[in-house]
Scaffold this motif. Structure first.
Motif, PDB file in Angstrom:
ATOM      1  N   GLN A  19       0.832  -1.208   0.000  1.00  0.00           N
ATOM      2  CA  GLN A  19       0.000   0.000   0.000  1.00  0.00           C
ATOM      3  C   GLN A  19       0.865   1.256   0.000  1.00  0.00           C
ATOM      4  N   VAL A  20       1.912   1.257   0.802  1.00  0.00           N
ATOM      5  CA  VAL A  20       2.819   2.412   0.846  1.00  0.00           C
ATOM      6  C   VAL A  20       3.517   2.565  -0.497  1.00  0.00           C
ATOM      7  N   SER A  24       3.283   5.903  -2.733  1.00  0.00           N
ATOM      8  CA  SER A  24       4.512   6.708  -2.839  1.00  0.00           C
ATOM      9  C   SER A  24       5.201   6.604  -4.187  1.00  0.00           C
ATOM     10  N   GLY A  25       4.866   5.562  -4.949  1.00  0.00           N
ATOM     11  CA  GLY A  25       5.545   5.347  -6.222  1.00  0.00           C
ATOM     12  C   GLY A  25       6.928   4.731  -6.057  1.00  0.00           C
ATOM     13  N   ILE A  26       7.187   4.180  -4.884  1.00  0.00           N
ATOM     14  CA  ILE A  26       8.478   3.542  -4.588  1.00  0.00           C
ATOM     15  C   ILE A  26       8.254   2.030  -4.568  1.00  0.00           C
ATOM     16  N   ASP A  27       9.145   1.295  -5.169  1.00  0.00           N
ATOM     17  CA  ASP A  27       9.027  -0.153  -5.264  1.00  0.00           C
ATOM     18  C   ASP A  27       8.909  -0.802  -3.885  1.00  0.00           C
ATOM     19  N   ARG A  28       7.998  -1.781  -3.757  1.00  0.00           N
ATOM     20  CA  ARG A  28       7.785  -2.460  -2.489  1.00  0.00           C
ATOM     21  C   ARG A  28       9.047  -3.153  -1.986  1.00  0.00           C
ATOM     22  N   ALA A  52       3.035   9.203   2.064  1.00  0.00           N
ATOM     23  CA  ALA A  52       2.140   8.093   1.730  1.00  0.00           C
ATOM     24  C   ALA A  52       1.495   7.517   2.987  1.00  0.00           C
ATOM     25  N   ILE A  53       2.242   7.442   4.069  1.00  0.00           N
ATOM     26  CA  ILE A  53       1.704   6.925   5.324  1.00  0.00           C
ATOM     27  C   ILE A  53       0.680   7.896   5.899  1.00  0.00           C
ATOM     28  N   ARG A  54       0.977   9.164   5.853  1.00  0.00           N
ATOM     29  CA  ARG A  54       0.053  10.189   6.380  1.00  0.00           C
ATOM     30  C   ARG A  54      -1.211  10.285   5.548  1.00  0.00           C
TER      31      ARG A  54
END
Length: 64
Positions: A19-20, A24-28, A52-54
């Motif tokens: 989900q993050v 965020s567009g950052i690879d898991r 992304a968390i917020r």
């Protein structure tokens, strides 16, 4: 360590790494490596993850 702090924040928000990553567009896989302390993220990367968390909290406020 920054990775441990990111993991705690993500878990407190009840979000998965996937989900993050999506928000965020950052690879898991990269997020996983950050949380395990295998990489040192740039300031920009940390900001994107925290945003992304917020975002989850922001969405709850909009629903009310």
């Amino acid at each position: 360590m920054i990775g441990e702090s990111l993991r705690r924040a993500r878990r407190r928000a009840h979000l998965t790494q996937q989900q993050v990553a999506g928000r965020s567009g950052i690879d898991r896989a990269y997020i996983s490596k950050l949380e395990r302390g295998l990489h040192d993220p740039s300031t920009g990367t940390v900001e994107r993850i925290l945003q992304a968390i917020r975002m989850k909290g922001d969405e709850k406020c909009k629903e009310k």
